[in-house]
Design a protein around this motif. Structure first.
Motif, PDB file in Angstrom:
ATOM      1  N   LEU A 121      -4.300  -9.483  26.439  1.00 30.31           N
ATOM      2  CA  LEU A 121      -3.987  -9.299  27.858  1.00 30.31           C
ATOM      3  C   LEU A 121      -2.534  -8.912  28.085  1.00 30.31           C
ATOM      4  N   VAL A 122      -1.622  -9.344  27.199  1.00 25.28           N
ATOM      5  CA  VAL A 122      -0.222  -8.956  27.377  1.00 25.28           C
ATOM      6  C   VAL A 122       0.148  -7.773  26.478  1.00 25.28           C
ATOM      7  N   GLY A 123      -0.838  -7.187  25.815  1.00 26.68           N
ATOM      8  CA  GLY A 123      -0.573  -5.973  25.057  1.00 26.68           C
ATOM      9  C   GLY A 123       0.017  -6.201  23.670  1.00 26.68           C
ATOM     10  N   LEU A 124      -0.054  -7.421  23.174  1.00 27.81           N
ATOM     11  CA  LEU A 124       0.446  -7.669  21.822  1.00 27.81           C
ATOM     12  C   LEU A 124      -0.586  -7.298  20.758  1.00 27.81           C
TER      13      LEU A 124
ATOM     14  N   ASN B 215       2.259   3.290  26.862  1.00 22.07           N
ATOM     15  CA  ASN B 215       2.975   2.925  28.082  1.00 22.07           C
ATOM     16  C   ASN B 215       3.403   1.465  28.094  1.00 22.07           C
ATOM     17  N   ARG B 216       3.756   0.970  26.955  1.00 22.16           N
ATOM     18  CA  ARG B 216       4.061  -0.442  26.820  1.00 22.16           C
ATOM     19  C   ARG B 216       5.120  -0.906  27.831  1.00 22.16           C
ATOM     20  N   LYS B 217       6.128  -0.075  28.010  1.00 23.80           N
ATOM     21  CA  LYS B 217       7.239  -0.466  28.865  1.00 23.80           C
ATOM     22  C   LYS B 217       6.780  -0.671  30.307  1.00 23.80           C
ATOM     23  N   GLN B 218       6.016   0.293  30.782  1.00 22.20           N
ATOM     24  CA  GLN B 218       5.481   0.197  32.137  1.00 22.20           C
ATOM     25  C   GLN B 218       4.592  -1.025  32.287  1.00 22.20           C
ATOM     26  N   PHE B 219       3.775  -1.232  31.266  1.00 24.25           N
ATOM     27  CA  PHE B 219       2.828  -2.339  31.277  1.00 24.25           C
ATOM     28  C   PHE B 219       3.558  -3.668  31.396  1.00 24.25           C
ATOM     29  N   HIS B 220       4.642  -3.792  30.654  1.00 27.65           N
ATOM     30  CA  HIS B 220       5.343  -5.074  30.649  1.00 27.65           C
ATOM     31  C   HIS B 220       6.124  -5.356  31.925  1.00 27.65           C
ATOM     32  N   GLN B 221       6.301  -4.326  32.748  1.00 28.55           N
ATOM     33  CA  GLN B 221       6.870  -4.605  34.066  1.00 28.55           C
ATOM     34  C   GLN B 221       5.896  -5.400  34.906  1.00 28.55           C
ATOM     35  N   LYS B 222       4.629  -5.217  34.619  1.00 26.40           N
ATOM     36  CA  LYS B 222       3.605  -5.843  35.466  1.00 26.40           C
ATOM     37  C   LYS B 222       3.046  -7.114  34.864  1.00 26.40           C
ATOM     38  N   VAL B 223       3.091  -7.222  33.534  1.00 24.31           N
ATOM     39  CA  VAL B 223       2.460  -8.365  32.873  1.00 24.31           C
ATOM     40  C   VAL B 223       3.473  -9.069  31.988  1.00 24.31           C
TER      41      VAL B 223
ATOM     42  N   THR C 213      18.289 -11.659  31.364  1.00 20.64           N
ATOM     43  CA  THR C 213      18.480 -10.249  31.717  1.00 20.64           C
ATOM     44  C   THR C 213      17.876  -9.296  30.683  1.00 20.64           C
ATOM     45  N   ARG C 214      17.506  -9.830  29.552  1.00 16.70           N
ATOM     46  CA  ARG C 214      16.954  -9.013  28.462  1.00 16.70           C
ATOM     47  C   ARG C 214      15.828  -8.069  28.897  1.00 16.70           C
ATOM     48  N   PRO C 215      14.816  -8.582  29.609  1.00 11.18           N
ATOM     49  CA  PRO C 215      13.725  -7.681  30.013  1.00 11.18           C
ATOM     50  C   PRO C 215      14.224  -6.537  30.887  1.00 11.18           C
TER      51      PRO C 215
ATOM     52  N   ARG D 273      12.646 -15.784  32.873  1.00 19.09           N
ATOM     53  CA  ARG D 273      12.613 -14.529  32.106  1.00 19.09           C
ATOM     54  C   ARG D 273      11.346 -13.734  32.425  1.00 19.09           C
ATOM     55  N   ALA D 274      10.228 -14.472  32.620  1.00 19.53           N
ATOM     56  CA  ALA D 274       8.990 -13.787  32.972  1.00 19.53           C
ATOM     57  C   ALA D 274       9.052 -13.241  34.397  1.00 19.53           C
ATOM     58  N   LEU D 275       9.792 -13.939  35.282  1.00 18.93           N
ATOM     59  CA  LEU D 275       9.819 -13.549  36.691  1.00 18.93           C
ATOM     60  C   LEU D 275      10.758 -12.400  36.991  1.00 18.93           C
ATOM     61  N   VAL D 276      11.739 -12.192  36.119  1.00 22.12           N
ATOM     62  CA  VAL D 276      12.838 -11.315  36.471  1.00 22.12           C
ATOM     63  C   VAL D 276      12.380  -9.871  36.722  1.00 22.12           C
ATOM     64  N   LEU D 277      11.258  -9.484  36.126  1.00 27.59           N
ATOM     65  CA  LEU D 277      10.741  -8.134  36.365  1.00 27.59           C
ATOM     66  C   LEU D 277       9.750  -8.093  37.533  1.00 27.59           C
ATOM     67  N   GLN D 278       9.593  -9.225  38.203  1.00 28.12           N
ATOM     68  CA  GLN D 278       8.638  -9.342  39.307  1.00 28.12           C
ATOM     69  C   GLN D 278       7.246  -8.853  38.917  1.00 28.12           C
ATOM     70  N   PRO D 279       6.654  -9.515  37.931  1.00 28.61           N
ATOM     71  CA  PRO D 279       5.359  -9.073  37.415  1.00 28.61           C
ATOM     72  C   PRO D 279       4.224  -9.388  38.391  1.00 28.61           C
ATOM     73  N   GLU D 280       3.085  -8.745  38.160  1.00 30.87           N
ATOM     74  CA  GLU D 280       1.911  -9.035  38.980  1.00 30.87           C
ATOM     75  C   GLU D 280       0.998 -10.041  38.297  1.00 30.87           C
TER      76      GLU D 280
END
Lengths: 335, 347
Positions: A63-66, A88-96, A118-120, A172-179
């Motif tokens: 589910l997280v693309g690993l 599209n891993r990068k795009q995907f990880h913005q959301k998940v 800030t890493r993500p 760290r998980a929240l910083v990208l405002q995931p869905e």
């Protein structure tokens, strides 16, 4: 629909490598995830429950693309992403995003909290200035109730308690405002007295920001206080799913009933019976025929050994058992 | 399991211990007093760093080299184990007191067959030949519910639950009087945990050993121990018959632990206790729980409360709290998260 998983499978093959060149080994198929379907709306918490070896962590990794699934569809906001996670891993990880079990092992001990959070953002190459990065980190830490956030920015993980570290992981998980957030046993390594502060935090974030949360655990007792929906996994399949309340009130699959009966109860005035099943979860390379639970099932019938049960349902409550919703199995004590 | 006039097997008296960390003493146990009767099952609960594992290791005589016992006695049948010679202690280990550790994988040697490890343990303490030791090992495997032909397997061939059973078999090999179980099922799934405890219940009834169960899981103690000891930051804060203590806690920390566990039979949401345990490298004069306690007053910060009887009608119930007498009026408030937030440290 935020997430729609359809008949997802992950099969590993063992013994395919070097030794097989000489025909020395017999390649074995491990069916870790073997046809799972799940659905999740924004703002919902889905509990994924099962014992070790049931495939819940493999599912989380897909589910997280690993990991890539072997077959099946993985629809995120209606688009099938199973195929293009890799490109599209990068795009995907913005959301998940994911929150891991071990708040000690999942933070780099040589990085400050600011660097970790800030890493993500840096990885996503959003072109943020240093000051902007810092502001985003402070916001995320505040959201994770690490207050005052500024006090923690220059600290290292070893200076924080287990609960604080798990808050950093959440920030760290929240910083990208995931869905979607996938949390794999997020409280199992924390002390009893602080577990619920983390659960309350996750629950608040989900409801306030309409994030979908998949909460993976082996501990059923923690589920009612956080989950809206529940899926019970056994040997790579979801054997029972539905609204959390329905399952706790009237579990219909014998495996779910056993799990519920095996959980110790802290209330001395409530007596529970011991579950009526024996043995342990078999190896995923050797899945029993018919219903995969039949060798351990207290009320298995001849057909259970040969016929894979179809899904039966009552409303949203579903179970893979030939006798689901038919017979009430008494949770009797083992003789 | 009646509490009246049974023979006292093990008695811990005024035990103090600390670890030397970078030349500084860090308190691990302070003023620990309790006793175990023959055949009794006592649950020791508390969170990481509360000293519960240190206490077990002190009883077993396997403390880390940087640990030091500075005061007190550990009496087994009147004799003080702390005064015994290393050879006497070696003899007593496994014979009188045996231990079941948390991680069965680490307790077993990966390069020896499990049966050989049990046989070796028996032969190092008993004057028996290999065949007799093997017969005993076979018996033990039957006892814990593992097919005896699996004595010739290596640890990696066992599942987690089976390894834990093998470790239990090894602990029982010499029919000890006391079994110390340190989180014996923490690494296992609930169904396997339940099977192991069912087996332990059975074995304890048959063999009448006493057991100290160390765990962070209060529910497990409620179901399997007649008496409970609650530890916080190296000290016993409350003790008594398990069900009484859990129904009617007199120490705010016990109330916190109890109400932090989801209970399907109540309407209450679980709570969390704000703050963290104190830094034990510092001298603390007052109650060690005071900074996290909503009932704390200035007296609590200055003066360590003694562990005293909290209920006139039951001498077995003891609590270390200046405000234990207020608990009957305020217990319900401990279900309320906002009440916990009124404590001094909230982070």
């Amino acid at each position: 629909m935020l997430l729609d998983v359809q008949d997802l499978a992950k099969h590993y093959v063992l013994g395919e490598g070097f030794s097989n060149l000489f025909g020395l080994s017999n390649p074995q198929k491990i069916r870790a995830v073997d046809g799972v379907s799940l659905r999740l709306q924004p703002g919902e918490v889905l509990g994924l429950v099962g014992e070790s070896g049931c495939g819940k962590s493999t599912l989380a990794r897909i589910l997280v693309g690993l990991e890539l699934p072997s077959s099946g569809a993985l629809l995120f906001n209606g688009n099938d992403i199973a195929e293009d996670i890799k490109s599209n891993r990068k795009q995907f990880h913005q959301k998940v995003q994911m929150v891991f079990q071990d708040p000690y092992g999942s933070l780099n001990p040589q990085h400050t909290i600011e660097e970790i959070v800030t890493r993500p953002l840096i990885y996503q190459q959003l072109g943020l200035s240093k000051a902007e990065l810092k502001d985003r980190a402070i916001d995320a830490l505040n959201d994770a109730e690490m207050m005052p956030a500024k006090r923690y920015l220059n600290k290292f993980p070893h200076e924080l308690s287990g609960g604080q570290r798990q808050r950093v992981c959440i920030a760290r998980a929240l910083v990208l405002q995931p869905e979607l957030i996938v949390a794999d046993e997020p409280i199992s390594m924390l002390d009893v007295s602080i577990k619920w502060s983390i659960v309350r935090l996750l629950k608040r974030l989900v409801k306030e920001r309409n994030i979908g949360l998949i909460y993976i655990t082996h501990d059923l007792s923690s589920v009612p206080a956080i989950c809206d929906k529940l899926a019970i996994m056994y040997l790579g399949r979801v054997v029972e799913s539905g609204l959390c309340d329905d399952i706790f009130k009237q579990a219909t699959h014998p495996y779910t009933q056993a799990l519920l009966a095996a959980s110790p109860n802290p209330n001395p005035d409530v007596k529970r019976g011991r579950p009526n099943i024996s043995g342990a979860i078999p190896n995923a390379s050797n899945i029993p025929t018919g219903c995969r639970f039949h060798p351990r099932c207290p009320n298995a019938q001849p057909q259970c050994a040969t016929e894979q049960p179809a899904e039966r349902h009552r409303g949203y409550h579903r179970a893979e058992c030939h006798f689901a919703f038919d017979v009430k199995i008494e949770r009797t004590k083992r003789a | 399991m009646a509490n009246n006039q049974k023979e006292i097997l093990l008695e811990i008296k005024n035990l103090d211990a600390h670890y030397n960390v970078d030349g500084q003493p860090v308190s691990a146990l302070q003023d620990v007093n309790f006793s175990i009767q023959k055949g009794e099952r006592v649950g020791l609960v508390g969170e990481s760093g509360c000293g519960k594992s240190t206490l077990l290791k002190a009883i077993m005589g396997v403390l880390a080299p940087n640990a030091q016992i500075t005061r007190g006695a550990i009496k087994l049948h009147e004799g003080d184990l702390l005064q015994a010679s290393p050879e006497q202690r070696r003899q007593s280990r496994w014979n009188d007191i045996a231990m079941i550790t948390q991680s069965a994988l680490n307790a077993l040697n990966p390069v020896h067959k499990i049966g050989d490890q049990i046989i070796e343990a028996i032969q190092s303490h008993r004057d028996v030949d290999r065949q007799q030791a093997r017969t005993r090992a076979t018996e033990l495997f039957e006892l814990v519910g593992v097919p005896p032909q699996r004595l010739d397997d290596f640890p990696h061939q066992f599942s987690g639950g089976m390894r834990q059973r093998a470790v239990i078999a090894m602990a029982l090999a010499l029919s000890p009087e006391i079994v110390l179980a340190d989180e014996p099922t923490t690494a296992l799934d609930v169904i396997v945990q339940d099977q192991i405890f069912e087996r332990l219940d059975l074995l304890q009834k048959e063999q009448a050993f006493s057991m100290i169960l160390v765990t962070h899981d209060l529910a497990l103690v409620v179901e399997s121990c007649s008496r409970i000891i609650v530890m916080y930051a190296g000290m016993i804060v409350e003790t008594g018959p398990t069900h009484e203590v859990v129904r009617r806690p007199f120490h705010p920390y016990t109330a916190g632990l109890r109400y932090a566990i989801p209970d399907p039979s109540t309407k209450y949401e679980p709570i969390s206790i704000p703050g963290a345990p104190p830094d034990l490298s510092q001298q603390i004069n007052g109650c060690r729980f005071a900074p996290r306690c909503p009932l704390a007053t200035s007296k609590c910060e200055l003066e360590m409360p003694p562990l005293v009887s909290s209920l006139a009608s039951d001498a077995a119930r003891q609590t270390r709290c200046h405000h234990a007498d207020q608990m009957d009026q305020s217990r319900d408030r401990f279900h309320d998260q906002s009440f916990w937030q009124t404590a001094k440290t909230t982070s």
